[in-house]
Scaffold this motif. Structure first.
Motif, PDB file in Angstrom:
ATOM      1  N   LYS A 301       0.806  -1.219   0.000  1.00  0.00           N
ATOM      2  CA  LYS A 301       0.000   0.000   0.000  1.00  0.00           C
ATOM      3  C   LYS A 301       0.840   1.271   0.000  1.00  0.00           C
ATOM      4  N   SER A 302       2.144   1.145   0.259  1.00  0.00           N
ATOM      5  CA  SER A 302       3.039   2.300   0.160  1.00  0.00           C
ATOM      6  C   SER A 302       3.679   2.392  -1.225  1.00  0.00           C
ATOM      7  N   LEU A 303       3.202   1.552  -2.155  1.00  0.00           N
ATOM      8  CA  LEU A 303       3.644   1.543  -3.552  1.00  0.00           C
ATOM      9  C   LEU A 303       5.080   1.065  -3.706  1.00  0.00           C
ATOM     10  N   SER A 304       5.525   0.210  -2.785  1.00  0.00           N
ATOM     11  CA  SER A 304       6.855  -0.396  -2.851  1.00  0.00           C
ATOM     12  C   SER A 304       6.722  -1.852  -3.272  1.00  0.00           C
ATOM     13  N   PRO A 305       7.634  -2.361  -4.121  1.00  0.00           N
ATOM     14  CA  PRO A 305       7.544  -3.743  -4.577  1.00  0.00           C
ATOM     15  C   PRO A 305       7.855  -4.747  -3.464  1.00  0.00           C
ATOM     16  N   ILE A 306       7.030  -5.785  -3.389  1.00  0.00           N
ATOM     17  CA  ILE A 306       7.271  -6.851  -2.406  1.00  0.00           C
ATOM     18  C   ILE A 306       7.461  -8.200  -3.093  1.00  0.00           C
ATOM     19  N   ALA A 307       7.194  -8.265  -4.394  1.00  0.00           N
ATOM     20  CA  ALA A 307       7.419  -9.496  -5.144  1.00  0.00           C
ATOM     21  C   ALA A 307       7.473  -9.125  -6.623  1.00  0.00           C
ATOM     22  N   SER A 308       8.201  -9.948  -7.413  1.00  0.00           N
ATOM     23  CA  SER A 308       8.301  -9.691  -8.843  1.00  0.00           C
ATOM     24  C   SER A 308       8.398 -11.008  -9.594  1.00  0.00           C
ATOM     25  N   LEU A 309       8.026 -10.939 -10.881  1.00  0.00           N
ATOM     26  CA  LEU A 309       8.062 -12.112 -11.745  1.00  0.00           C
ATOM     27  C   LEU A 309       8.349 -11.632 -13.155  1.00  0.00           C
ATOM     28  N   ILE A 310       9.360 -12.201 -13.795  1.00  0.00           N
ATOM     29  CA  ILE A 310       9.667 -11.855 -15.168  1.00  0.00           C
ATOM     30  C   ILE A 310       8.577 -12.435 -16.059  1.00  0.00           C
ATOM     31  N   ASN A 311       7.984 -11.575 -16.855  1.00  0.00           N
ATOM     32  CA  ASN A 311       6.838 -11.988 -17.699  1.00  0.00           C
ATOM     33  C   ASN A 311       7.343 -12.753 -18.913  1.00  0.00           C
TER      34      ASN A 311
END
Length: 311
Positions: A301-311
């Motif tokens: 909710k603070s607009l910070s990334p917590i997870a990512s995935l290469i598409n």
């Protein structure tokens, strides 16, 4: 009226637009129910140009008894590109499939909201437009060179139109009674495409039945970009507060409160918002987005990334 879930779809065969609805009744044996709506035939001045592919589309967005006649109406945005037909707002009788009325416009509606904004006991549509500048047509108080907010009553009559931006631009609308006075306020995000950013901004309006009243405005002369998502106001935690999400190319994603004050700046390089939901089941919402590197990111909710995935 029975809260059934319908799959509603549009098919363009190059000459006609077909609109249909399907639902399944989960019982033994399984039953399927279909609705077929009145066909819209192509009618534009590029019909005899073989090189042009007609991009007409009917986009359903609301199923409700809008005029209190005891029958459901299926409300549809009519959208088209270069040939500019059809464009506007259509109302179909959901049971018979007949087209009840069509508010035809020279420009496309970006989105529409439907509520009783003037507290007269009847709901009206309020629409923001997107200017594509690919037709010289001008009628119903609008054209395709500028952007407007239009008010349309439940019977398909245009109550008023008002220009808000000049040139290639778009207006997104959402509504909420943020001050709990019993009347819905209209929130608008104004986006100008191109190098002229002078008229970008946020706005809160009200409607008194005759005119749109600008209650508060915030000019943001920066390059704002769409996130290709129909909503921009979100409740991100257990509080009742909603926040406005914008995409500032120079500074990143930003959140504003309902009095148009900046409260949070986050990650840069995001181009698409896919969903906002409590994915972690912790009482706060996360945002599923895609960035310019084609990565899928989950933001808190603070607009910070917590997870990512290469598409």
């Amino acid at each position: 009226q029975d809260r059934s879930r319908w799959l509603i779809y549009c098919i363009n065969d190059g000459n006609r637009l077909y609109l249909g609805a399907t639902r399944y009744i989960w019982q033994t044996p399984l039953q399927r129910e279909d609705r077929i709506f009145e066909v819209y035939p192509r009618n534009d001045n590029l019909m005899n140009v073989p090189a042009y592919t007609w991009a007409g589309l009917m986009d359903p967005f609301l199923l409700e008894d809008i005029d209190a006649d005891g029958r459901l109406e299926l409300m549809v945005r009519a959208i088209d590109g270069y040939s500019a037909n059809p464009r506007g707002l259509m109302a179909f009788d959901f049971d018979s499939g007949a087209l009840k009325w069509f508010v035809q416009t020279p420009t496309c509606f970006r989105n529409l909201i439907f509520d009783d904004f003037d507290n007269d006991g009847f709901k009206e549509f309020i629409a923001g437009t997107i200017s594509l500048n690919n037709t010289e047509l001008s009628f119903t108080g609008m054209d395709d060179k500028n952007t407007y907010i239009a008010v349309i009553d439940r019977f398909g009559k245009i109550v008023l139109t008002e220009q808000y931006m000049a040139g290639l631009s778009e207006i997104y609308l959402q509504s909420r009674d943020f001050d709990q006075d019993g009347r819905k306020e209209i929130f608008a995000v104004l986006l100008k495409r191109g190098s002229d950013t002078s008229s970008n901004g946020l706005m809160r309006l009200s409607f008194d039945g005759k005119r749109l009243i600008r209650e508060q405005e915030l000019n943001l002369p920066v390059n704002l970009e769409s996130l290709d998502y129909p909503e921009f106001m979100f409740r991100l935690d257990s509080s009742s507060a909603h926040h406005i999400l914008i995409n500032n190319r120079a500074k990143g994603l930003q959140l504003y409160d309902e009095t148009l004050n900046l409260v949070q700046t986050g990650i840069m390089g995001v181009n698409t918002l896919f969903a906002v939901d409590d994915f972690r089941q912790d009482g706060s919402s996360e945002l599923l987005v895609r960035d310019n590197e084609d990565q899928l990111l989950l933001l808190d909710k603070s607009l910070s990334p917590i997870a990512s995935l290469i598409n």
